[in-house]
Motif scaffolding. Structure first.
Motif, PDB file in Angstrom:
ATOM      1  N   LEU A 217       0.800  -1.225   0.000  1.00 31.34           N
ATOM      2  CA  LEU A 217       0.000   0.000   0.000  1.00 31.34           C
ATOM      3  C   LEU A 217       0.829   1.269   0.000  1.00 31.34           C
ATOM      4  CD1 LEU A 217      -2.702  -1.172   2.554  1.00 31.34           C
ATOM      5  CD2 LEU A 217      -2.846  -1.174   0.070  1.00 31.34           C
ATOM      6  N   GLY A 218       2.126   1.139   0.167  1.00 33.15           N
ATOM      7  CA  GLY A 218       2.958   2.334   0.141  1.00 33.15           C
ATOM      8  C   GLY A 218       4.218   2.163   0.961  1.00 33.15           C
ATOM      9  N   GLN A 219       5.246   2.954   0.616  1.00 32.75           N
ATOM     10  CA  GLN A 219       6.511   2.909   1.345  1.00 32.75           C
ATOM     11  C   GLN A 219       7.193   4.262   1.239  1.00 32.75           C
ATOM     12  OE1 GLN A 219       9.152  -0.309   0.341  1.00 32.75           O
ATOM     13  NE2 GLN A 219      10.948   0.697   1.228  1.00 32.75           N
ATOM     14  N   VAL A 220       7.757   4.722   2.358  1.00 31.91           N
ATOM     15  CA  VAL A 220       8.553   5.949   2.370  1.00 31.91           C
ATOM     16  C   VAL A 220       9.851   5.676   3.105  1.00 31.91           C
ATOM     17  CG1 VAL A 220       6.621   7.563   2.199  1.00 31.91           C
ATOM     18  CG2 VAL A 220       7.345   6.758   4.447  1.00 31.91           C
ATOM     19  N   ASP A 221      10.915   6.338   2.665  1.00 31.49           N
ATOM     20  CA  ASP A 221      12.222   6.238   3.309  1.00 31.49           C
ATOM     21  C   ASP A 221      12.695   7.633   3.696  1.00 31.49           C
ATOM     22  OD1 ASP A 221      12.598   3.359   2.931  1.00 31.49           O
ATOM     23  OD2 ASP A 221      12.768   3.848   0.801  1.00 31.49           O
ATOM     24  N   ASP A 222      13.479   7.684   4.771  1.00 30.78           N
ATOM     25  CA  ASP A 222      14.027   8.955   5.258  1.00 30.78           C
ATOM     26  C   ASP A 222      12.919   9.990   5.457  1.00 30.78           C
ATOM     27  OD1 ASP A 222      16.113  10.597   6.127  1.00 30.78           O
ATOM     28  OD2 ASP A 222      16.324  11.532   4.152  1.00 30.78           O
ATOM     29  N   ALA A 223      11.854   9.556   6.092  1.00 31.08           N
ATOM     30  CA  ALA A 223      10.713  10.440   6.368  1.00 31.08           C
ATOM     31  C   ALA A 223      10.609  10.687   7.871  1.00 31.08           C
ATOM     32  CB  ALA A 223       9.427   9.811   5.847  1.00 31.08           C
ATOM     33  N   LEU A 224       9.941  11.769   8.256  1.00 30.60           N
ATOM     34  CA  LEU A 224       9.669  12.016   9.669  1.00 30.60           C
ATOM     35  C   LEU A 224       8.592  11.036  10.120  1.00 30.60           C
ATOM     36  CD1 LEU A 224       9.591  15.927   9.848  1.00 30.60           C
ATOM     37  CD2 LEU A 224      11.469  14.395  10.450  1.00 30.60           C
ATOM     38  N   VAL A 225       8.881  10.286  11.168  1.00 33.01           N
ATOM     39  CA  VAL A 225       7.940   9.271  11.639  1.00 33.01           C
ATOM     40  C   VAL A 225       7.750   9.395  13.143  1.00 33.01           C
ATOM     41  CG1 VAL A 225       8.485   7.674   9.773  1.00 33.01           C
ATOM     42  CG2 VAL A 225       9.755   7.519  11.911  1.00 33.01           C
ATOM     43  N   VAL A 226       6.550   9.041  13.603  1.00 32.92           N
ATOM     44  CA  VAL A 226       6.224   9.025  15.033  1.00 32.92           C
ATOM     45  C   VAL A 226       5.380   7.795  15.307  1.00 32.92           C
ATOM     46  CG1 VAL A 226       6.284  11.549  15.239  1.00 32.92           C
ATOM     47  CG2 VAL A 226       4.125  10.403  14.725  1.00 32.92           C
ATOM     48  N   PRO A 227       5.310   7.345  16.551  1.00 32.92           N
ATOM     49  CA  PRO A 227       4.430   6.207  16.873  1.00 32.92           C
ATOM     50  C   PRO A 227       2.970   6.572  16.644  1.00 32.92           C
ATOM     51  CG  PRO A 227       6.011   6.627  18.645  1.00 32.92           C
ATOM     52  CD  PRO A 227       6.080   7.801  17.728  1.00 32.92           C
ATOM     53  N   GLU A 248       1.871  23.020  30.180  1.00 34.67           N
ATOM     54  CA  GLU A 248       1.015  22.099  29.458  1.00 34.67           C
ATOM     55  C   GLU A 248       1.532  21.880  28.037  1.00 34.67           C
ATOM     56  OE1 GLU A 248      -1.660  20.354  30.515  1.00 34.67           O
ATOM     57  OE2 GLU A 248      -1.096  21.065  32.516  1.00 34.67           O
ATOM     58  N   PRO A 249       1.373  20.682  27.491  1.00 34.67           N
ATOM     59  CA  PRO A 249       1.806  20.421  26.122  1.00 34.67           C
ATOM     60  C   PRO A 249       0.969  21.200  25.123  1.00 34.67           C
ATOM     61  CG  PRO A 249       0.565  18.560  26.952  1.00 34.67           C
ATOM     62  CD  PRO A 249       0.782  19.470  28.131  1.00 34.67           C
ATOM     63  N   GLU A 250       1.576  21.490  23.967  1.00 31.83           N
ATOM     64  CA  GLU A 250       0.919  22.253  22.912  1.00 31.83           C
ATOM     65  C   GLU A 250       0.282  21.309  21.900  1.00 31.83           C
ATOM     66  OE1 GLU A 250       2.223  24.695  18.899  1.00 31.83           O
ATOM     67  OE2 GLU A 250       3.681  24.405  20.523  1.00 31.83           O
ATOM     68  N   GLU A 251      -1.006  21.486  21.663  1.00 31.44           N
ATOM     69  CA  GLU A 251      -1.706  20.685  20.666  1.00 31.44           C
ATOM     70  C   GLU A 251      -1.384  21.214  19.276  1.00 31.44           C
ATOM     71  OE1 GLU A 251      -6.272  20.513  19.383  1.00 31.44           O
ATOM     72  OE2 GLU A 251      -5.955  19.745  21.425  1.00 31.44           O
ATOM     73  N   ARG A 252      -1.063  20.289  18.346  1.00 21.97           N
ATOM     74  CA  ARG A 252      -0.668  20.740  17.014  1.00 21.97           C
ATOM     75  C   ARG A 252      -1.282  19.839  15.939  1.00 21.97           C
ATOM     76  NH1 ARG A 252       5.561  21.949  15.856  1.00 21.97           N
ATOM     77  NH2 ARG A 252       5.088  23.420  17.540  1.00 21.97           N
ATOM     78  N   ASP A 253      -1.759  20.500  14.845  1.00 19.29           N
ATOM     79  CA  ASP A 253      -2.277  19.764  13.698  1.00 19.29           C
ATOM     80  C   ASP A 253      -1.122  19.226  12.856  1.00 19.29           C
ATOM     81  OD1 ASP A 253      -4.995  20.288  14.262  1.00 19.29           O
ATOM     82  OD2 ASP A 253      -4.819  22.275  13.362  1.00 19.29           O
ATOM     83  N   VAL A 254      -1.285  18.008  12.334  1.00 21.42           N
ATOM     84  CA  VAL A 254      -0.273  17.417  11.462  1.00 21.42           C
ATOM     85  C   VAL A 254      -0.948  16.780  10.253  1.00 21.42           C
ATOM     86  CG1 VAL A 254       1.457  16.988  13.249  1.00 21.42           C
ATOM     87  CG2 VAL A 254      -0.311  15.277  12.831  1.00 21.42           C
ATOM     88  N   VAL A 255      -0.192  16.716   9.157  1.00 21.17           N
ATOM     89  CA  VAL A 255      -0.633  16.017   7.952  1.00 21.17           C
ATOM     90  C   VAL A 255       0.097  14.680   7.921  1.00 21.17           C
ATOM     91  CG1 VAL A 255      -0.730  16.047   5.433  1.00 21.17           C
ATOM     92  CG2 VAL A 255      -1.040  18.170   6.717  1.00 21.17           C
ATOM     93  N   LEU A 256      -0.656  13.604   7.718  1.00 22.77           N
ATOM     94  CA  LEU A 256      -0.104  12.260   7.820  1.00 22.77           C
ATOM     95  C   LEU A 256       0.042  11.607   6.460  1.00 22.77           C
ATOM     96  CD1 LEU A 256      -2.272  11.056  10.839  1.00 22.77           C
ATOM     97  CD2 LEU A 256       0.019  12.045  10.918  1.00 22.77           C
ATOM     98  N   GLY A 257       0.991  10.648   6.402  1.00 21.31           N
ATOM     99  CA  GLY A 257       1.225   9.912   5.170  1.00 21.31           C
ATOM    100  C   GLY A 257       1.069   8.423   5.386  1.00 21.31           C
ATOM    101  N   PHE A 263       4.100   2.805  13.177  1.00 18.09           N
ATOM    102  CA  PHE A 263       4.605   4.166  12.965  1.00 18.09           C
ATOM    103  C   PHE A 263       3.848   4.797  11.804  1.00 18.09           C
ATOM    104  CE2 PHE A 263       8.156   2.129  15.102  1.00 18.09           C
ATOM    105  CZ  PHE A 263       8.530   3.101  16.033  1.00 18.09           C
ATOM    106  N   VAL A 264       3.788   6.133  11.833  1.00 18.74           N
ATOM    107  CA  VAL A 264       3.095   6.855  10.775  1.00 18.74           C
ATOM    108  C   VAL A 264       3.989   7.998  10.308  1.00 18.74           C
ATOM    109  CG1 VAL A 264       1.863   8.324  12.429  1.00 18.74           C
ATOM    110  CG2 VAL A 264       0.978   8.070  10.119  1.00 18.74           C
ATOM    111  N   GLU A 265       3.976   8.244   9.007  1.00 22.88           N
ATOM    112  CA  GLU A 265       4.744   9.340   8.424  1.00 22.88           C
ATOM    113  C   GLU A 265       4.035  10.662   8.706  1.00 22.88           C
ATOM    114  OE1 GLU A 265       5.988  11.002   3.967  1.00 22.88           O
ATOM    115  OE2 GLU A 265       4.476   9.421   4.222  1.00 22.88           O
ATOM    116  N   VAL A 266       4.815  11.682   9.105  1.00 21.45           N
ATOM    117  CA  VAL A 266       4.276  13.030   9.304  1.00 21.45           C
ATOM    118  C   VAL A 266       4.777  13.897   8.152  1.00 21.45           C
ATOM    119  CG1 VAL A 266       4.181  15.055  10.792  1.00 21.45           C
ATOM    120  CG2 VAL A 266       4.201  12.762  11.801  1.00 21.45           C
ATOM    121  N   VAL A 267       3.874  14.327   7.290  1.00 24.04           N
ATOM    122  CA  VAL A 267       4.233  15.104   6.100  1.00 24.04           C
ATOM    123  C   VAL A 267       4.410  16.577   6.453  1.00 24.04           C
ATOM    124  CG1 VAL A 267       3.520  15.739   3.769  1.00 24.04           C
ATOM    125  CG2 VAL A 267       3.001  13.459   4.647  1.00 24.04           C
ATOM    126  N   GLU A 268       3.543  17.098   7.302  1.00 26.05           N
ATOM    127  CA  GLU A 268       3.610  18.504   7.709  1.00 26.05           C
ATOM    128  C   GLU A 268       3.233  18.624   9.185  1.00 26.05           C
ATOM    129  OE1 GLU A 268       1.177  21.060   5.343  1.00 26.05           O
ATOM    130  OE2 GLU A 268       1.918  20.294   3.433  1.00 26.05           O
TER     131      GLU A 268
END
Length: 307
Positions: A217-227, A248-257, A263-268
């Motif tokens: 379904l897809g593959q990325v290399d050298d990408a920003l990743v988080v659990p 307190e922690p800061e809530e932030r919107d992210v775009v996922l890949g 793990f999931v790729e974070v595009v933005e």
């Protein structure tokens, strides 16, 4: 023994009673400190992880079965009268084989109705001398072709949004893995979902055989990743919590890949080295029950995290 009775034992008793007295004084006059010492949550903070670069490979394997393609009607392609019936019910036919001949009056000519594919013919509904019309059903064909049908959990449907057109099929006890084509995702009105693909005609298969379909379904290399545990949401967009170590922690919107379920790729939305909370607020780790036999016919079971 005289020395132990006169000196050693009395000194030990004094030390023990002194420790007990100190503990009681601490409980009486410093309850907050005592609670901090006794509380199992004391000193425990939410774990954080660093945003790092890595690879994510999104592969999905599903279990299913081989099934024969559905029967469909053979229809007349002209108006006229049947002059010849060349087959009978239950006949095995080949693609292009003549089934019936129809005489067309205006202009007068003879038209052959042929089998659109190889298969088994049934439910013949015409006889010699019978009139037929364009589009009328004259028989039913069950093709000699097969497909793989695999059930998919609805929660996996987002991973299949951009599913490839081809996949790899492995049949239990069958030939070497091969490629199937025409991958499609089907969702019924009741919410059940399945993945279907066509099995090539040169593969020998039988209806009902258990099989597995593997989709790349897809593959990325050298990408920003988080659990995935750090992200609220899992398809296209989500939320993370930046932890700067203060307040307190800061809530932030992210775009996922690409997402592999761990793990999931974070595009933005994030940069390499950002510190984020490892678990979203309210996250509860999945548990699994483990059982042990403690005596013949008697088990002890306990639950534990799956990671």
């Amino acid at each position: 023994m005289i020395i132990w009775r006169r000196w050693i034992f009395p000194i030990l008793l004094i030390l023990v009673f002194g420790a007990c007295a100190a503990g009681l004084i601490k409980l009486a006059f410093f309850p907050a400190a005592a609670d901090a010492m006794l509380s199992p949550e004391a000193g425990i903070s939410d774990p954080v992880v660093s945003v790092e670069r890595g690879s994510v490979i999104n592969e999905l394997g599903l279990d299913g079965n081989v099934a024969r393609n559905d029967s469909y009607p053979v229809r007349s392609e002209t108006n006229g009268t049947v002059t010849d019936v060349k087959v009978s019910n239950g006949a095995a036919v080949t693609a292009g084989q003549v089934l019936f001949t129809v005489k067309q009056d205006y202009p007068e000519r003879f038209v052959d109705i042929v089998a659109p594919a190889a298969g088994d013919l049934s439910e013949i509904s015409v006889i010699k001398g019978q009139d037929v019309s364009v589009g009328g059903d004259v028989a039913t064909l069950t093709p000699n072709s097969y497909h793989l049908l695999a059930t998919v959990q609805p929660v996996q449907l987002y991973r299949l949004v951009n599913a490839p057109s081809e996949a790899t099929v492995t049949i239990t006890g069958g030939p070497a893995p091969f490629t199937c084509t025409g991958v499609s995702v089907q969702v019924s009105g009741e919410g059940t979902a399945s993945v279907r693909c066509a099995i090539p005609g040169d593969q020998t298969v039988f209806a009902g055989l258990p099989a597995r379909i593997d989709l790349a379904l897809g593959q990325v290399d050298d990408a920003l990743v988080v659990p995935v545990t750090a992200v609220q949401g899992g398809a296209e967009s989500g939320l993370v919590w930046i932890d700067g170590g203060e307040g307190e922690p800061e809530e932030r919107d992210v775009v996922l890949g690409v997402n592999d379920g761990v793990f999931v790729e974070v595009v933005e939305g994030l940069e390499e080295g950002d510190m984020i909370r490892e678990f979203v607020p309210g996250f509860v780790a999945p548990t699994e029950e483990y059982c042990y036999e403690v005596a013949p016919g008697e088990e002890y079971c306990e639950s534990g995290m799956t990671w």
